[in-house]
Design a protein around this motif. Structure first.
Motif, PDB file in Angstrom:
ATOM      1  N   LEU A  88       0.983  -1.533  -0.696  1.00 20.30           N
ATOM      2  CA  LEU A  88       0.112   0.468  -0.681  1.00 20.30           C
ATOM      3  C   LEU A  88       0.853   1.842  -0.172  1.00 20.30           C
ATOM      4  N   ALA A  89       1.928   1.331  -0.329  1.00 20.34           N
ATOM      5  CA  ALA A  89       2.788   2.799   0.012  1.00 20.34           C
ATOM      6  C   ALA A  89       2.816   3.160  -1.234  1.00 20.34           C
ATOM      7  N   LEU A  90       1.969   2.920  -2.473  1.00 22.04           N
ATOM      8  CA  LEU A  90       1.908   3.371  -3.407  1.00 22.04           C
ATOM      9  C   LEU A  90       2.814   4.724  -4.398  1.00 22.04           C
ATOM     10  N   PRO A  91       4.286   3.893  -4.709  1.00 26.70           N
ATOM     11  CA  PRO A  91       5.225   4.756  -5.269  1.00 26.70           C
ATOM     12  C   PRO A  91       4.736   4.900  -6.045  1.00 26.70           C
ATOM     13  N   GLN A  92       5.018   6.087  -6.516  1.00 20.71           N
ATOM     14  CA  GLN A  92       5.544   6.765  -8.350  1.00 20.71           C
ATOM     15  C   GLN A  92       6.827   6.760  -8.483  1.00 20.71           C
ATOM     16  N   LEU A  93       6.646   5.687  -9.373  1.00 19.10           N
ATOM     17  CA  LEU A  93       7.720   5.851  -9.928  1.00 19.10           C
ATOM     18  C   LEU A  93       8.072   6.563 -11.972  1.00 19.10           C
ATOM     19  N   PRO A  94       9.365   6.673 -11.747  1.00 19.56           N
ATOM     20  CA  PRO A  94       9.932   7.785 -12.549  1.00 19.56           C
ATOM     21  C   PRO A  94       9.446   8.034 -14.029  1.00 19.56           C
ATOM     22  N   PRO A  95       9.112   8.039 -14.426  1.00 13.65           N
ATOM     23  CA  PRO A  95       8.129   8.753 -15.774  1.00 13.65           C
ATOM     24  C   PRO A  95       9.570   7.660 -17.052  1.00 13.65           C
ATOM     25  N   SER A  96      10.682   8.141 -16.359  1.00 14.97           N
ATOM     26  CA  SER A  96      11.689   7.941 -16.927  1.00 14.97           C
ATOM     27  C   SER A  96      12.752   6.807 -16.859  1.00 14.97           C
ATOM     28  N   PRO A  97      13.372   5.419 -17.095  1.00 17.01           N
ATOM     29  CA  PRO A  97      14.443   4.484 -16.429  1.00 17.01           C
ATOM     30  C   PRO A  97      15.716   4.944 -17.019  1.00 17.01           C
ATOM     31  N   VAL A  98      15.713   6.432 -16.558  1.00 13.93           N
ATOM     32  CA  VAL A  98      17.193   6.701 -16.134  1.00 13.93           C
ATOM     33  C   VAL A  98      17.065   7.380 -15.103  1.00 13.93           C
ATOM     34  N   PRO A  99      18.185   6.658 -14.200  1.00 13.80           N
ATOM     35  CA  PRO A  99      18.114   6.951 -12.494  1.00 13.80           C
ATOM     36  C   PRO A  99      18.787   7.904 -12.384  1.00 13.80           C
ATOM     37  N   PHE A 100      18.609   8.763 -10.810  1.00 10.37           N
ATOM     38  CA  PHE A 100      19.615   9.957 -10.560  1.00 10.37           C
ATOM     39  C   PHE A 100      20.718  10.296 -10.461  1.00 10.37           C
ATOM     40  N   THR A 101      21.898   8.613 -10.428  1.00  9.37           N
ATOM     41  CA  THR A 101      22.991   8.286 -10.062  1.00  9.37           C
ATOM     42  C   THR A 101      23.441   7.177  -9.882  1.00  9.37           C
ATOM     43  N   VAL A 102      24.483   6.763 -10.403  1.00 15.47           N
ATOM     44  CA  VAL A 102      24.983   5.092 -10.795  1.00 15.47           C
ATOM     45  C   VAL A 102      25.946   4.974  -9.462  1.00 15.47           C
ATOM     46  N   ALA A 103      25.976   3.890  -9.042  1.00 16.76           N
ATOM     47  CA  ALA A 103      26.606   3.545  -7.865  1.00 16.76           C
ATOM     48  C   ALA A 103      27.297   2.135  -7.921  1.00 16.76           C
ATOM     49  N   GLU A 104      28.570   1.969  -7.654  1.00 18.27           N
ATOM     50  CA  GLU A 104      28.825   0.979  -7.657  1.00 18.27           C
ATOM     51  C   GLU A 104      30.023   0.557  -6.299  1.00 18.27           C
ATOM     52  N   TYR A 105      29.355  -0.400  -5.738  1.00 17.14           N
ATOM     53  CA  TYR A 105      29.934  -1.350  -4.371  1.00 17.14           C
ATOM     54  C   TYR A 105      31.381  -1.855  -4.727  1.00 17.14           C
ATOM     55  N   PHE A 106      31.945  -1.887  -3.815  1.00 21.14           N
ATOM     56  CA  PHE A 106      33.088  -3.135  -3.927  1.00 21.14           C
ATOM     57  C   PHE A 106      32.872  -3.373  -2.509  1.00 21.14           C
ATOM     58  N   PRO A 107      33.421  -4.756  -2.979  1.00 23.41           N
ATOM     59  CA  PRO A 107      33.766  -5.548  -1.195  1.00 23.41           C
ATOM     60  C   PRO A 107      34.884  -5.196  -0.584  1.00 23.41           C
ATOM     61  N   ALA A 108      35.479  -4.235  -1.097  1.00 18.46           N
ATOM     62  CA  ALA A 108      36.285  -3.364   0.260  1.00 18.46           C
ATOM     63  C   ALA A 108      36.424  -1.912   0.151  1.00 18.46           C
ATOM     64  N   PRO A 109      36.783  -1.279   0.943  1.00 20.98           N
ATOM     65  CA  PRO A 109      36.943   0.279   0.630  1.00 20.98           C
ATOM     66  C   PRO A 109      37.794   0.550  -0.611  1.00 20.98           C
ATOM     67  N   SER A 110      36.770   1.585  -0.732  1.00 17.84           N
ATOM     68  CA  SER A 110      37.604   1.976  -2.865  1.00 17.84           C
ATOM     69  C   SER A 110      36.942   3.626  -2.869  1.00 17.84           C
ATOM     70  N   GLN A 111      38.052   3.979  -3.973  1.00 18.56           N
ATOM     71  CA  GLN A 111      37.986   5.431  -4.493  1.00 18.56           C
ATOM     72  C   GLN A 111      35.668   5.559  -4.585  1.00 18.56           C
ATOM     73  N   THR A 112      34.926   5.228  -4.407  1.00 18.86           N
ATOM     74  CA  THR A 112      33.947   5.367  -4.575  1.00 18.86           C
ATOM     75  C   THR A 112      33.319   5.696  -3.203  1.00 18.86           C
ATOM     76  N   GLY A 113      33.801   5.231  -2.601  1.00 19.02           N
ATOM     77  CA  GLY A 113      32.920   5.622  -0.959  1.00 19.02           C
ATOM     78  C   GLY A 113      32.210   4.652  -0.434  1.00 19.02           C
ATOM     79  N   PHE A 114      31.687   3.176  -1.061  1.00 13.32           N
ATOM     80  CA  PHE A 114      29.989   2.215  -1.245  1.00 13.32           C
ATOM     81  C   PHE A 114      30.887   1.263  -1.190  1.00 13.32           C
ATOM     82  N   THR A 115      30.620   0.183   0.015  1.00 14.75           N
ATOM     83  CA  THR A 115      30.579  -1.098   0.431  1.00 14.75           C
ATOM     84  C   THR A 115      29.076  -2.114  -0.139  1.00 14.75           C
ATOM     85  N   ASP A 116      30.033  -3.248  -0.033  1.00 15.08           N
ATOM     86  CA  ASP A 116      29.313  -4.451   0.021  1.00 15.08           C
ATOM     87  C   ASP A 116      30.144  -6.110  -0.223  1.00 15.08           C
ATOM     88  N   ASP A 117      30.280  -6.370   1.397  1.00 16.18           N
ATOM     89  CA  ASP A 117      30.961  -7.511   1.566  1.00 16.18           C
ATOM     90  C   ASP A 117      30.959  -8.556   0.769  1.00 16.18           C
TER      91      ASP A 117
END
Length: 180
Positions: A88-117
């Motif tokens: 029942l959240a009723l999300p309003q999907l964006p009209p375009s499949p273009v994201p506002f950003t792309v995040a790149e996760y790595f298993p160890a700390p990297s220059q992106t700042g995003f991690t996923d073990d």
């Protein structure tokens, strides 16, 4: 007529295959920053999921999940929004499949700042207005709605897992709120 053996995990990988795939190639994910808007379309609240991590600590996260084989980005985004926020959240999907950003996760700390073990992952990130009643499901303990000022506070930013606080700052900047 097909002579191939039917896939016993249509759209999904077995645990063993997923482990092998994660060790060999990046996985594609979608993530959503749920927001509530005022009548003029300005962000007045940002939602974050509170959940426990592997060590038993409480962390904040966003709506996220993998894109399945033969699934569109929009379908994956809707599936994960309904899974994490409730039907029942009723999300309003964006009209375009273009994201506002792309995040790149790595298993160890990297220059992106995003991690996923678990893996190297590429995530398409969306800002998604939500108008309905939310009830977090799956492994989330609660969905917390905060004002932009609250969610940008250093205390709350430190609670986000894997660098996702940076995604919240980027989402707010994308919506016109000075977040940096």
């Amino acid at each position: 007529m097909s002579v191939r053996t039917p896939d016993p995990y249509p759209g999904w990988l077995s645990d063993e295959d997923l482990y092998e795939a994660r060790n060999r190639l990046p996985m594609v994910y979608v993530e959503a920053v749920p927001v509530r808007l005022d009548p003029l379309g300005l962000v007045i609240e940002v939602g974050s999921l509170l959940q426990g991590d592997a060590e038993g600590n409480m962390v904040r996260s966003l709506v996220s999940g993998r894109v399945l084989y033969r699934e569109t980005i929009r379908a994956a985004l809707l599936r994960h929004l309904e899974k994490d926020l409730g039907a029942l959240a009723l999300p309003q999907l964006p009209p375009s499949p273009v994201p506002f950003t792309v995040a790149e996760y790595f298993p160890a700390p990297s220059q992106t700042g995003f991690t996923d073990d678990r893996q190297h992952a590429v995530s398409l990130v969306y800002l998604v207005p939500v108008t309905g009643e939310c009830s977090p499901r799956q492994d989330a303990l609660e969905l917390t709605w905060m004002s932009p000022d609250e969610v940008l506070s250093p205390t709350v930013q430190q609670e986000f897992d894997g660098g996702r606080g940076q995604l919240v700052r980027q989402a707010l900047a994308f919506s016109g709120i000075a977040a940096f």
